[in-house]
Write a protein that holds these residues in place. Structure first.
Motif, PDB file in Angstrom:
ATOM      1  N   GLY A  33       0.807  -1.208   0.000  1.00 24.47           N
ATOM      2  CA  GLY A  33       0.000   0.000   0.000  1.00 24.47           C
ATOM      3  C   GLY A  33       0.839   1.256   0.000  1.00 24.47           C
ATOM      4  N   ILE A  49      -3.659  -2.721  -1.041  1.00 22.02           N
ATOM      5  CA  ILE A  49      -4.194  -3.893  -1.712  1.00 22.02           C
ATOM      6  C   ILE A  49      -3.681  -5.114  -0.953  1.00 22.02           C
ATOM      7  N   THR A  55      -9.006  -4.135  -1.990  1.00 20.62           N
ATOM      8  CA  THR A  55      -8.442  -2.794  -1.941  1.00 20.62           C
ATOM      9  C   THR A  55      -9.181  -1.896  -0.958  1.00 20.62           C
ATOM     10  N   TYR A  57      -9.293   2.452   0.085  1.00 23.28           N
ATOM     11  CA  TYR A  57      -8.877   3.794  -0.289  1.00 23.28           C
ATOM     12  C   TYR A  57      -9.312   4.789   0.779  1.00 23.28           C
TER      13      TYR A  57
END
Length: 120
Positions: A33, A49, A55, A57
């Motif tokens: 990451g 990830i 994933t 964010y």
């Protein structure tokens, strides 16, 4: 032991794009990451990830940044589009091995950091 080689930072105008790369070698890893740290602020997760396809964010980058991984090269990428001045920070690659049974982090490593500067 894991060695990390980061690349791709630089100066870009607002609205532009950059792609960061982080190549890992050494021990097995299953989580990769990117974090960032702006002056006077705490380091924060940008994207990560796990095990190749899961994933996460930060809300501030959703829809603009995309994290991906090339397993053949053991490299993680961060495609950053529609960059904003508030994205200016040092971006750090972070890799780890997470125990698949217990979910605990067995070991983790940080890259040296790469500067991203977005001008208005």
């Amino acid at each position: 032991q894991v060695q990390l080689v980061e690349s791709g930072g630089g100066l870009v105008q607002a609205g532009g794009s950059l792609r960061l790369s982080c190549a890992a070698s050494g021990s097995s890893i299953n989580a990769m990451g990117w974090y960032r740290q702006a002056p006077g602020k705490q380091r924060e997760l940008v994207a990560r990830i796990i095990s190749g396809d899961s994933t996460n964010y930060a809300d501030s980058v959703k829809g603009r940044f995309t994290i991906s991984r090339d397993n053949t090269k053991n490299t993680v990428y961060l495609q950053m589009n529609s960059l904003k001045p508030e994205d200016t920070a040092v971006y750090y690659c972070h890799v780890a091995y997470i125990d698949p049974i217990f979910g605990s982090t067995r070991y983790s490593y940080w890259g040296q950091g790469t500067q991203v500067t977005v001008s208005s």
